[in-house]
Design a protein around this motif. Structure first.
Motif, short mmCIF file in Angstrom:
data_model
loop_
_atom_site.label_atom_id
_atom_site.label_comp_id
_atom_site.label_asym_id
_atom_site.label_seq_id
_atom_site.Cartn_x
_atom_site.Cartn_y
_atom_site.Cartn_z
N ARG A 293 5.30 -0.48 3.65
CA ARG A 293 4.66 0.51 2.80
C ARG A 293 5.55 0.87 1.61
O ARG A 293 6.76 0.90 1.72
N ARG A 294 4.90 1.16 0.50
CA ARG A 294 5.60 1.80 -0.61
C ARG A 294 5.53 3.30 -0.35
O ARG A 294 4.46 3.90 -0.40
N VAL A 295 6.64 3.90 -0.02
CA VAL A 295 6.68 5.31 0.37
C VAL A 295 7.10 6.16 -0.83
O VAL A 295 8.18 5.95 -1.40
N ALA B 118 -5.45 1.78 4.64
CA ALA B 118 -4.79 1.57 3.35
C ALA B 118 -5.59 0.66 2.43
O ALA B 118 -6.32 -0.23 2.88
N ARG B 119 -5.43 0.91 1.15
CA ARG B 119 -5.91 0.00 0.11
C ARG B 119 -4.70 -0.44 -0.67
O ARG B 119 -3.70 0.28 -0.79
N GLN B 120 -4.76 -1.62 -1.23
CA GLN B 120 -3.62 -2.17 -1.94
C GLN B 120 -3.27 -1.28 -3.14
O GLN B 120 -4.14 -0.71 -3.78
N PRO C 56 0.83 -1.21 0.00
CA PRO C 56 0.00 0.00 0.00
C PRO C 56 0.86 1.25 0.00
O PRO C 56 1.94 1.29 0.62
N VAL C 57 0.39 2.29 -0.67
CA VAL C 57 1.19 3.51 -0.89
C VAL C 57 0.95 4.52 0.22
O VAL C 57 -0.18 4.81 0.61
N LEU C 58 2.06 5.06 0.70
CA LEU C 58 2.05 6.17 1.64
C LEU C 58 2.74 7.34 0.94
O LEU C 58 3.94 7.27 0.64
N LEU C 59 2.00 8.38 0.63
CA LEU C 59 2.53 9.55 -0.06
C LEU C 59 2.88 10.62 0.97
O LEU C 59 2.02 11.02 1.76
N GLU D 163 -3.19 4.11 -7.86
CA GLU D 163 -4.62 4.40 -7.85
C GLU D 163 -5.15 4.80 -6.49
O GLU D 163 -6.20 5.45 -6.39
N HIS D 164 -4.43 4.41 -5.42
CA HIS D 164 -4.87 4.72 -4.06
C HIS D 164 -3.66 5.04 -3.20
O HIS D 164 -2.62 4.40 -3.32
N ALA D 165 -3.82 6.03 -2.30
CA ALA D 165 -2.72 6.38 -1.41
C ALA D 165 -3.27 6.99 -0.13
O ALA D 165 -4.26 7.73 -0.15
#
Length: 266
Positions: free
Chosen positions: A48-50, A262-264, A22-25, A88-90
């Motif tokens: 997390r994908r940061v 989070a969403r994937q 899941p993305v953390l911006l 698509e989601h963060a």
């Protein structure tokens, strides 16, 4: 490291952690860059994908003359970068004025933002109480590191040893961009305070606020309670930059919030 060219300038970004997580911006504040988040990275990237973006005019991104530094335009550029990356989601985190860009991004792209976390982001201009610091282009290059630390002292809790890396980021200020950004931030808050904006969006909201903030009145964090379901956490002993002053405590709150909402990655 990646550079993405947009119509009004190229943006630099870094992404760390598993690409399928899941993305953390993370969105930095004024006179900073994506580097300001580096102390948090080891604590976030296992799960997390940061993604860290240098906003236009900051860090290693382009600093074009005549570009718009309006909050809404900075948010539009961030959305364009995420679209290019196929995200698509963060869960979006903003520190200080980066929280305004996070809010504008939520307004523009509710499909993209699953939840918002604000770190020491003032809710409205009435809560700003920092002393004005006179910065002059003519003398900037002659300032010592300690003089720069003094100029940015209210960005941290009293007594905090400001790292050399953050001094270097501050030295990178483009005064034209700094002035345009400061005016744009004020205009965005004057148009409508953040709590009112976020209450309309219906997104999960976490507000972290250092109890010793010297720029924005800590008591103003309570103004976010008009947002349904908001979680407001006051951080005793910390000032305006918990992400630098106490990375473990900050990361603990962010990860718990991100895990819940989070969403994937898509």
């Amino acid at each position: 490291m990646t550079t993405i060219s947009l119509d009004d300038g190229a943006l630099h970004l870094d992404h760390d952690g598993p690409r399928d997580a899941p993305v953390l911006l993370l969105i930095h504040g004024t006179a900073a860059s994506g580097r300001s988040w580096e102390p948090l990275l080891p604590l976030l990237t296992e799960s997390r994908r940061v993604v860290r973006i240098d906003l236009l005019g900051c860090g290693r991104s382009a600093k074009p003359t005549g570009a718009s530094y309006a909050v809404e335009d900075q948010a539009r550029r961030v959305a364009a970068v995420l679209d290019r990356l196929g995200i698509e989601h963060a869960v979006v985190v903003g520190h200080s004025s980066g929280g305004l860009v996070a809010t504008a991004l939520t307004e523009q792209r509710p499909d993209l933002v699953t939840a918002v976390a604000l770190i020491n982001t003032g809710p409205h201009m009435a809560s700003y109480y920092a002393k004005e610091v006179q910065l002059r282009v003519a003398s900037w290059a002659d300032l010592t590191d300690d003089e720069i630390r003094e100029a940015m002292r209210d960005g941290f809790r009293p007594g905090f040893a400001i790292p050399k890396d953050y001094v270097d980021q501050f030295r990178d200020i483009d005064f034209t961009v700094f002035g345009a950004t400061s005016q744009a931030l004020r205009a965005y808050l004057d148009e409508q305070p953040l709590p009112a904006r976020l209450a309309l969006q219906g997104k999960p909201l976490l507000v972290l606020f250092g109890a010793e903030d010297q720029r924005w009145r800590p008591s103003s964090a309570a103004d976010y309670k008009v947002v349904p379901g908001v979680v407001v956490e006051m951080l005793p002993g910390l000032g305006h930059s918990p992400n630098l002053e106490d990375p473990p405590r900050t990361a603990e709150f962010l990860l718990a919030f991100a895990t819940k909402h989070a969403r994937q990655a898509g």
